[in-house]
Design a protein around this motif. Structure first.
Motif, PDB file in Angstrom:
ATOM      1  N   ILE A 185      -0.104   0.547   9.029  1.00  0.00           N
ATOM      2  CA  ILE A 185      -1.081  -0.222   8.256  1.00  0.00           C
ATOM      3  C   ILE A 185      -0.364  -0.815   7.054  1.00  0.00           C
ATOM      4  O   ILE A 185       0.010  -0.112   6.124  1.00  0.00           O
ATOM      5  CB  ILE A 185      -2.251   0.663   7.811  1.00  0.00           C
ATOM      6  N   LEU A 218      -1.564   6.549  -1.391  1.00  0.00           N
ATOM      7  CA  LEU A 218      -2.928   6.071  -1.170  1.00  0.00           C
ATOM      8  C   LEU A 218      -3.340   6.301   0.280  1.00  0.00           C
ATOM      9  O   LEU A 218      -4.487   6.688   0.560  1.00  0.00           O
ATOM     10  CB  LEU A 218      -3.033   4.585  -1.529  1.00  0.00           C
ATOM     11  N   LEU A 219      -2.399   6.085   1.207  1.00  0.00           N
ATOM     12  CA  LEU A 219      -2.709   6.337   2.619  1.00  0.00           C
ATOM     13  C   LEU A 219      -3.092   7.799   2.819  1.00  0.00           C
ATOM     14  O   LEU A 219      -4.049   8.111   3.537  1.00  0.00           O
ATOM     15  CB  LEU A 219      -1.507   5.981   3.497  1.00  0.00           C
ATOM     16  N   TRP A 227      -9.891  11.486   2.480  1.00  0.00           N
ATOM     17  CA  TRP A 227     -11.297  11.078   2.375  1.00  0.00           C
ATOM     18  C   TRP A 227     -11.941  11.071   3.757  1.00  0.00           C
ATOM     19  O   TRP A 227     -13.086  11.477   3.918  1.00  0.00           O
ATOM     20  CB  TRP A 227     -11.406   9.682   1.775  1.00  0.00           C
ATOM     21  N   VAL A 276      -4.391   6.046  10.440  1.00  0.00           N
ATOM     22  CA  VAL A 276      -3.958   5.612   9.103  1.00  0.00           C
ATOM     23  C   VAL A 276      -2.497   6.028   8.947  1.00  0.00           C
ATOM     24  O   VAL A 276      -2.176   7.164   8.625  1.00  0.00           O
ATOM     25  CB  VAL A 276      -4.822   6.269   8.008  1.00  0.00           C
ATOM     26  N   LYS A 294      -4.326   9.719   0.581  1.00  0.00           N
ATOM     27  CA  LYS A 294      -5.619   9.939  -0.067  1.00  0.00           C
ATOM     28  C   LYS A 294      -6.757   9.471   0.855  1.00  0.00           C
ATOM     29  O   LYS A 294      -7.771  10.154   1.018  1.00  0.00           O
ATOM     30  CB  LYS A 294      -5.659   9.155  -1.385  1.00  0.00           C
ATOM     31  N   VAL A 295      -6.558   8.306   1.485  1.00  0.00           N
ATOM     32  CA  VAL A 295      -7.578   7.774   2.395  1.00  0.00           C
ATOM     33  C   VAL A 295      -7.763   8.714   3.587  1.00  0.00           C
ATOM     34  O   VAL A 295      -8.881   8.977   4.034  1.00  0.00           O
ATOM     35  CB  VAL A 295      -7.195   6.350   2.864  1.00  0.00           C
ATOM     36  N   ILE A 347       0.870  -1.196   0.000  1.00  0.00           N
ATOM     37  CA  ILE A 347       0.000   0.000   0.000  1.00  0.00           C
ATOM     38  C   ILE A 347       0.896   1.232   0.000  1.00  0.00           C
ATOM     39  O   ILE A 347       1.791   1.368   0.841  1.00  0.00           O
ATOM     40  CB  ILE A 347      -0.917  -0.013   1.229  1.00  0.00           C
TER      41      ILE A 347
END
Lengths: 205, 505
Positions: free
Chosen positions: A185, A152-153, A159, A181, A155-156, A148
């Motif tokens: 992880i 992306l982390l 969100w 996060v 981005k999450v 991962i």
């Protein structure tokens, strides 16, 4: 049994046959420890499918040198490879980074690709190392295919913080949750673990 | 653990907090488990579809490439045939141009000098730097841009070698990459979800503990005053049970059940204190009554013989000696007067000692008080007593004669004090209702009582001819009727006697 099922086993057989000529898993080059290891666990149909998917595959290698007794990590290094299969030209672009140096190449055949991504060839651990004659050493490699990404982390996290449909409280809760996060992880499309044979320090070539 | 009310209340609060919390915990666990199943199923479905999409696309792409390769091969043969009748380079160039124009996806057509069979020559890729120089070459620059997909076909002809480069759009592949990358990202997002999901419990437990802690603090703050009041009530009760009737609880500012409880407790303790005083007074009065009865008996019996003896001495005394006769007359007169006084005292003692049993009846207060005032004015002079307030329709239960006697005693005392002070103001009698009591106030403008408490003690009097039994007798009668009598100094001067008697509902 279908021939397609037998193909990976045949590949492993041929490939390990070639390992007869391979050097010892651990050796000393001057005052540096060098590892040579086939990462046979990676040779699976699923891994091949992934390598042929046409997407850029990121492969992270965590290479640990451990000593026995105790299993203490005495040296560690990272290797990072990007592998892209050109679906039209049907060849692989491989770009590997180890300790700041990057090596790129294009290979046309899958076994050639495996030689580069499913093996550690003359992999040097950073720093000076003095092995103890009375201890045994071995290499432990954790391979993560498409771990991962940090992006992306992030981005999450974004969100979670910017709750569009939820209430203000949901936004606060999302912010709290986004604190968790982090790098801890872990996750990847595929994870492999390979260990070399244990070698006595006094027997290190 | 001590089973106090506060500990039970706190226990109940904890139960009330924890029980729903644990229920919520269980519910959350099952909801999250169901959610996990959903996510897991979705993840598996996603990966399965991704595999299917990948395989389908790769197959399509392979077919597409094969098709383009086949077309290039066909074009190679066609071009070789067209070039068979061509003898000049210009004519050959025209053929190449014509083919390029009529083949939309042709990026380049080049002619090379033939080198024999293709398998022996190892044709080089057109993008490699060291490539052979073509004899003739036409190209479509718009299709030679990097990023397009190309298929190169090398046709080994008899007169020339031909290289044909066809271009294909990369859109399909780019779309596939977008799609596949989206699938992979979705898979990673679900993995992140599974990674942070374990922190849900941490957050939940921390929030739960914080809520329980805050609830405890708030409950503690709310219950503090309640439990403090209950504790002080319990300790006050204990003090009352040990005989301390002076204890009182501080009233709460809020008008709640505890405030009512405190008010009732204070009223109860006050009532107990009054009852105790009443009982003690009646006990003391009972003792005095016994003394009075004995004294009356012991004094009254010898009085008649004394009077008869003195009478005989007076009748049979020799009159020859005038001095002696006068002495006897004077002595007899003194004895008669003293015996008369003693007789009065004995009568008063008798009245105190032999109070008749109560004859309880309903007494209409209005009529009773009018009659009382009338009687007082007849006895002590018209206008000596005036009636001010008079409640209509009020009745009390009691012995009419005894209550009248008690009130007359009080009125007599007031009139005496008024006369002593040479006041022209009449004694005022004011009646009214307070709660369940009839309240009769008798106000005078007399000399005032020296000690409002002491005046109800038997044999205490400031009058020359008083027996000190009138007011104690009045108090005993009122107390016997569950009432109360209090004397206090009036606001300006004189005294005010307040008589309270329970009225009928």
């Amino acid at each position: 049994m279908k021939p397609g099922v037998l193909a990976p086993f045949l590949l492993v057989f041929l490939w390990t046959g070639a390992s007869q000529a391979q050097p010892a898993p651990l050796r000393m080059d001057g005052r540096q420890m060098v590892a040579n290891l086939k990462l046979s666990a990676m040779i699976t149909p699923a891994f091949e499918r992934k390598m042929r998917s046409g997407l850029t595959q990121r492969i992270l290698y965590r290479v640990l040198l451990r000593e026995d007794p105790g299993g203490r990590v005495v040296a560690a290094a990272l290797r990072y490879c990007n592998v892209t299969f050109d679906l039209w030209e049907e060849n692989w672009s491989v770009e590997c980074a180890v300790q700041g140096s990057v090596r790129s190449l294009v290979v046309a055949r899958y076994p050639q690709l495996l030689i580069h991504v499913a093996a550690l060839q003359d992999f040097r651990f950073p720093g000076v190392f003095q092995p103890s004659a009375g201890r045994r050493y071995w290499v432990e490699v954790e391979i993560q295919v498409n771990p991962i990404s940090r992006q992306l982390l992030d981005k999450v996290k974004m969100w979670l913080r910017q709750s569009e449909r939820g209430s203000q409280f949901s936004g606060y809760m999302g912010s709290v949750l986004s604190l968790f996060v982090d790098k801890s992880i872990s996750g990847a499309d595929m994870v492999f673990r390979v260990e070399s044979k244990k070698v006595w320090g006094r027997e290190l070539p | 653990m001590k089973h106090t009310i506060s500990s039970r209340v706190y226990l109940a609060l904890l139960m009330a907090t924890f029980f729903p919390s644990f229920l919520a915990l269980g519910l959350l666990y099952h909801l999250l488990s169901a959610h996990d199943d959903l996510v897991q199923g979705h993840l598996q479905n996603l990966m399965r579809r991704k595999t299917a999409v990948t395989e389908s696309f790769l197959s399509l792409l392979h077919e597409k490439k094969s098709l383009v390769q086949a077309r290039a091969q066909l074009l190679g043969f066609q071009l070789e045939r067209r070039l068979e009748g061509v003898s000049t380079p210009d004519a050959a160039m025209d053929v190449l141009r014509d083919m390029l124009e009529n083949t939309e996806d042709a990026a380049e057509i080049a002619l090379f000098q033939t080198h024999g069979p293709a398998r022996d020559r190892g044709w080089l890729d057109p993008w490699e730097t060291a490539r052979p120089v073509p004899l003739l070459r036409v190209e479509r620059a718009s299709l030679l841009k990097p990023g397009l997909l190309h298929v190169t076909h090398h046709h080994a002809g008899k007169r020339h070698d031909i290289r044909i480069l066809l271009a294909a759009s990369p859109d399909d592949m780019n779309n596939y990459r977008e799609l596949a990358a989206g699938y992979e990202e979705s898979g990673h997002v679900l993995q992140i979800y599974q990674g942070i999901r374990k922190y849900y419990w941490t957050i939940f437990f921390v929030a739960l503990l914080a809520i329980v802690f805050v609830s405890y603090l708030v409950s503690h703050a709310v219950l503090k005053s309640v439990t403090r009041t209950i504790r002080s009530l319990a300790s006050s009760m204990r003090a009352v049970s040990e005989g301390n009737l002076d204890v009182r609880l501080e009233n709460r500012p809020k008008a709640d059940e505890l405030a009512a409880l405190i008010r009732d407790f204070n009223a109860m303790v006050q009532e107990l204190a009054l009852s105790r005083k009443r009982i003690r007074y009646l006990e003391r009065m009972g003792a005095w009554q016994e003394v009075a009865r004995r004294l009356a008996h012991e004094i009254k019996n010898p009085l008649t013989p004394i009077l008869l003896a003195v009478q005989q001495i007076h009748e049979k005394a020799p009159r020859e000696n005038p001095k002696y006769a006068k002495l006897v007359d004077t002595a007899v007169q003194m004895v008669r007067e003293e015996v008369t006084d003693l007789q009065k005292l004995v009568d008063a003692f008798g009245a105190l000692a032999r109070l008749p049993d109560k004859q309880v009846q309903e007494i209409p207060v209005e009529e009773f008080l009018r009659e009382l005032v009338q009687l007082a004015n007849l006895t002590w002079g018209e206008g000596m007593v005036v009636l001010q307030g008079l409640p209509a329709g009020i009745r009390i239960r009691g012995d009419r004669m005894l209550i009248k006697r008690a009130m007359l005693n009080v009125l007599e005392n007031a009139i005496h004090a008024t006369r002593q002070a040479a006041s022209a103001d009449p004694v005022r009698l004011d009646a009214g209702v307070e709660g369940r009591f009839l309240v009769v106030r008798i106000l005078d403008s007399g000399v005032g009582a020296c000690d409002p408490e002491q005046v109800f003690e038997p044999y205490f009097t400031t009058k020359i001819d008083g027996t000190g039994l009138g007011l104690p007798l009045a108090k005993k009668i009122i107390l016997d009727h569950e009432g109360d009598i209090v004397m206090e100094a009036a606001r300006d001067h004189g005294t005010k006697v307040t008589i309270r008697l329970p009225r009928m509902a």
